[in-house]
Design an enzyme around this catalytic site. Structure first.
Site, PDB file in Angstrom:
ATOM      1  CE  LYS A  75      -2.028   0.506   3.686  1.00 40.99           C
ATOM      2  NZ  LYS A  75      -2.642  -0.047   4.851  1.00 40.99           N
ATOM      3  CB  THR A  77       5.062   0.126  -2.742  1.00 39.85           C
ATOM      4  OG1 THR A  77       5.825  -0.424  -1.661  1.00 39.85           O
ATOM      5  CG2 THR A  77       5.899   0.126  -3.999  1.00 39.85           C
ATOM      6  NE  ARG A  98       0.252   4.722   8.254  1.00 36.88           N
ATOM      7  CZ  ARG A  98      -0.009   3.434   8.251  1.00 36.88           C
ATOM      8  NH1 ARG A  98      -0.282   2.803   9.371  1.00 36.88           N
ATOM      9  NH2 ARG A  98       0.012   2.762   7.118  1.00 36.88           N
ATOM     10  CE  LYS A 109       7.514  -4.009   8.464  1.00 37.73           C
ATOM     11  NZ  LYS A 109       6.817  -3.024   7.699  1.00 37.73           N
ATOM     12  CB  ALA A 277      -3.911   0.809  11.944  1.00 38.74           C
ATOM     13  CG  PHE A 305      -3.892  -2.778   9.843  1.00 37.62           C
ATOM     14  CD1 PHE A 305      -2.610  -3.298   9.642  1.00 37.62           C
ATOM     15  CD2 PHE A 305      -4.284  -2.503  11.144  1.00 37.62           C
ATOM     16  CE1 PHE A 305      -1.755  -3.542  10.724  1.00 37.62           C
ATOM     17  CE2 PHE A 305      -3.430  -2.737  12.228  1.00 37.62           C
ATOM     18  CZ  PHE A 305      -2.173  -3.253  11.998  1.00 37.62           C
ATOM     19  CG  PHE A 385       4.071  -9.344  -5.906  1.00 35.15           C
ATOM     20  CD1 PHE A 385       3.362  -8.198  -5.577  1.00 35.15           C
ATOM     21  CD2 PHE A 385       4.894  -9.910  -4.939  1.00 35.15           C
ATOM     22  CE1 PHE A 385       3.470  -7.628  -4.316  1.00 35.15           C
ATOM     23  CE2 PHE A 385       5.014  -9.344  -3.678  1.00 35.15           C
ATOM     24  CZ  PHE A 385       4.299  -8.212  -3.367  1.00 35.15           C
ATOM     25  CD1 TRP A 413       8.431  -3.005  -4.538  1.00 35.56           C
ATOM     26  CD2 TRP A 413       9.614  -3.863  -6.230  1.00 35.56           C
ATOM     27  NE1 TRP A 413       9.550  -3.600  -4.005  1.00 35.56           N
ATOM     28  CE2 TRP A 413      10.293  -4.132  -5.022  1.00 35.56           C
ATOM     29  CE3 TRP A 413      10.171  -4.299  -7.430  1.00 35.56           C
ATOM     30  CZ2 TRP A 413      11.495  -4.834  -4.983  1.00 35.56           C
ATOM     31  CZ3 TRP A 413      11.380  -4.995  -7.396  1.00 35.56           C
ATOM     32  CH2 TRP A 413      12.025  -5.253  -6.174  1.00 35.56           C
TER      33      TRP A 413
END
Lengths: 560, 560
Positions: A75, A77, A98, A109, A277, A305, A385, A413
């Site tokens: 999201k 990205t 954010r 991560k 969230a 989310f 993807f 991406w």
């Protein structure tokens, strides 16, 4: 298609940033409007925030997604790539996103800053201390705790019931050993012994307050309303009662100013605030979003989310509080995630599976219906993807056409803004073509129960809500304290439309149980807790920290 | 003499700062050498720190004082005013000072940034979050704690004895209720229950490490050596054993860069690092002091508390570690404080009292002797207060002449640099005239006991040292672990030359008791604890926070 891929940090470090002063010029700001943090980060000054208040606002586009799965949706990205796409087609665009918490970065991560060629920079700084906003919030949170415990120690004039203190301490780290603690041990000179606990900073109510405040004055008012404890008559004791809202505001006077950075393609981005969230509303600050709208014609922003949590809270809490009217909503989906919603396990995601994919559409469908029920135009973004097959993509595209919903394949991406132009064009088309009848699904004057029921039935597609006897008892208190007309903030599993994280796809006929409420009076909402909510994450067996380092030139190594 | 006085913050806010880029020009730096934090603060980049390494060093002058009393000595004020005085007489001067902790600011007072017309600016920023150094240290300190508790939780491969964990958590606040806590409660998923405690950030060993590190590489090496616990064989477990020195260095990569600000009179000042002067060495960072010496001809720096603690530690710990040779030492004294050392209670200080003043000289005399015993030229600075009578001042001046020690009356609080010119000139004279035979009083190869004894006898003027049986036992372990050749860092009451805070003046014939040692292997010293040492202060009944606020323009109100 590329055969080898660089990591996010490799792409980020290979990118050339422009001085932030140059980025600011694009949105009509001079160096005097900025408070620089090095060459590539800046805060907007109070003066410029005041100056732009009277300007007309640009269009705000909200990016949300299907229910997240371990497959990943991307999201952030898409948010970054979409803003770059708008810039590429000649629109004056900005991002309002954010800022990440340090805790998870040390754990599993980082990368709350987009990915691939759709990232905000400098990603190392943003994912570490950035401009210190989270540290200021941690400090304000803990200063309040220290001042309250000192009040207990120095005679407890407010008659605080030490068993009914609700204000917890905070660290911006994943530290499970601090979830439940006992403090004040060691005898009468070392404070009053009591149970306590630490939340991660992004779960502090101060983060939610900072993100919903309209300005410094409103920030102070909200801080003063925060409930820290109950007294021996079971009445709320607030920050205002302790008389320390001024000190907390002082500690937050710079944190409240939005941070300007840039994408890899030099689109200006305001990265500011990042509340949880679940027990909070999961959106970046109102100050950043409204400032971005004054400075650009198109502002791309996101909620945490999936649409059942992030978009619902953006629309019911943030938009209502700030008077924001979004122009359109993007629902991000991936083939992989839809297949998981259709029943495919994570290990099998690389294989084509049209049947499961089609089953998974139900989750997407519900979120589209929800956005439409708010009266808002919607566009589905298929975030591509490398394992997606042509047939899978075509099947999703066709389904969208049959459902009469705008859709665009995005490859942000891999290609940055160039991969998001189709999505930008679809958005411009729906904004142009479709009527925007944005309206909330509940009124603030509805009862708390009714507000929860509306969300469960209209947003989650559930049958009903059950309230525990504790929750029912709390509602009677809230009525007495005058809190019934506040918004509701649902704390629910992000993985399912229901409160059962194992129910993927589009569950129906379910009942959601509210076991407890948590009032966030400064933020202006009552959190409805369903299931266990984690406000302090733990570290994994092999934390990411073990691979982190600094090279001889002082650059970050192994951050992601 | 003025009849009404402005407060420090009034003077500070009425002063006009120059852009920090202009201040940097004075010391040969360009905007590219700086990492700006707004218009008036900047960090020196790694590149410039590397570039100046080969330059010749200027002269370093250490400012210290008699044993502090509640009457106040004004060591920081003299440090600032002296640098301004050097600037006024045409010398290229800089300040290297400690940065303040936020905790005491919320409690009783801030003002670790000088006072009156001898202050560093922007004082509000410096006394609040500044450039985030202390927040980075807090975060690194607590990340280490979280990673260690996670190690316990995830199987405890290093066999850490949870009863022998010595690494504590930290907050940059006065929070007495966190002194002794129990963490890890709530069952097997919430960590391993154990006793723990929080120190104020400036008491964290990481602060001492950052202040003694020569560069980023040395920082990492020192961090890796820090002892966090002992294993089931009672052997030390280090950060290196946990494998997280890289992550901690990453968290500190910007905090390690010194911060450039300016005085009211625009003299450049590096304000960087601020370790406790009891359980640590109480001096600003080696990186800042050595960088200042490369950039200016005269660097004015200070040590915490009186000469028995601050100067001794500067000379034995910091100077030895950094290869610094100071040119001269200023011992600051006030008439008021000397009268207290002579037996006058605080309420009677405004009255002239030549007899008590003369008695109080003994304290000053001991510190002068100590500085001379290090082979260093010394100048006494009489920091003038409005209540000092002409006769009192003359009596002190005459006593100094009789003692054959250089002396200068300074009025830097009231007059800024103009009030410090005499002191600057006296310093230039003694540096010119007196031979500098600087040498430490002990060798690192001496035993720990011998090192402590040397300090007690030669610096404090005591008779002997007693070691508790626990301390003796610890020394046997230290021998085994190879720690005997480290420096000694005394944790002693600052109020007396002895370890009894009530013994003012110049006590003799006393024995100092070392009850325990605390190894700080990363910093490179063994702390010798005498009496109770406070590593987490508390808040007073009416904390300063109650009066703090922000005005409508976002400016600090009621900070001091």
């Amino acid at each position: 298609m590329k055969t080898s891929f660089k990591s996010d940090i490799e792409i980020a470090q290979a990118s050339t940033m422009k001085p932030i002063v140059e980025i600011a010029k694009k949105i009509g700001l001079t160096e005097d409007d900025l408070e620089l943090f090095g060459k590539y980060k800046a805060k907007l000054s109070n003066e410029v925030l005041a100056k732009i208040k009277t300007k007309e606002s640009g269009k705000i586009i909200l990016v949300t997604s299907i229910n997240p799965t371990p497959a990943g949706e991307g999201k952030s990205t898409v948010t970054v790539g979409l803003a770059d796409a708008f810039t590429r087609i000649g629109k004056k665009a900005m991002i309002a996103m954010r800022e990440p918490s340090l805790g998870p970065t040390m754990g599993i991560k980082g990368g709350a800053t987009g990915g691939g060629y759709s990232q905000v920079l400098p990603m190392e700084d943003i994912n570490l201390h950035f401009t210190g906003d989270l540290h200021a919030i941690t400090t304000a949170n803990n200063a309040l705790a220290a001042l309250m415990d000192n009040h207990l120690q120095q005679g407890n004039e407010l008659n605080i019931d030490q068993r009914r203190i609700v204000w917890k301490r905070a660290v911006d780290l994943n530290d499970r050993a601090l979830r439940k603690v006992i403090i004040g041990l060691g005898g009468p000179l070392q404070g009053v012994p009591r149970e306590d606990g630490f939340d991660i900073t992004v779960a502090s109510e101060i983060m939610a307050v900072l993100c919903l405040a309209a300005d410094l004055k409103d920030l102070k008012l909200r801080l003063s309303r925060m409930v820290v404890a109950y007294n021996d008559k079971k009445e709320p004791v607030t920050v205002g009662d302790l008389g320390v809202e001024g000190a907390l505001t002082l500690l937050l006077k710079d944190a409240v100013k939005p941070n300007l950075v840039q994408t890899i393609e030099h689109t200006p981005a305001l990265i500011h605030g990042g509340p949880f969230a679940n027990i909070a509303h999961g959106c970046n600050s109102v100050i950043a979003t409204t400032a971005a709208a004054k400075l650009a014609d198109y502002v791309i922003t996101e909620g945490g989310f999936g649409a059942d949590l992030g978009a619902e809270k953006f629309l019911h809490i943030k938009a209502r509080s700030a008077g924001i009217k979004p122009e359109a909503v993007v629902v991000v989906a991936t083939i992989r995630a839809l297949k998981m919603h259709g029943g495919v396990p994570k290990t099998e995601l690389a294989k084509e599976n049209i049947a499961s994919l089609t089953l998974g559409f139900a989750n997407l469908q519900k979120h589209i219906e929800t956005i439409k029920s708010f009266g808002l135009p919607v566009v589905v973004a298929i975030n591509k993807f490398i394992t997606d097959t042509e047939l899978e993509v075509q099947t999703l595209l066709e389904w969208c056409r049959r459902e009469n919903v705008a859709v665009a394949l995005t490859e942000v991406w891999e290609k940055g803004g160039a991969g998001g132009i189709k999505l930008a064009e679809e958005l411009l088309a729906v904004i142009e073509k479709e009527e925007n009848k944005f309206h909330p699904l509940y009124d603030l004057s509805d009862s708390i129960e009714q507000k929860v029921r509306t969300i469960v039935q209209k947003v989650y597609g559930g049958k009903d809500v059950e309230f525990s006897s504790k929750a029912k008892k709390q509602l009677l208190d809230f009525e007495k304290f005058g809190w019934s007309n506040l918004a509701v903030c649902m704390a629910k599993s992000q993985y399912s439309l229901s409160d059962d994280p194992t129910k993927l796809g589009r569950p129906t006929d379910f009942t959601v149980t509210v076991r407890e409420f948590k009032p966030s009076i400064g933020a202006g909402f009552i959190v409805a807790l369903t299931g266990e909510v984690m406000t302090m994450p733990g570290l994994p067996k092999k934390p990411a920290a073990l691979k982190m380092d600094v090279d001889e030139n002082g650059n970050a190594v192994g951050l992601f």
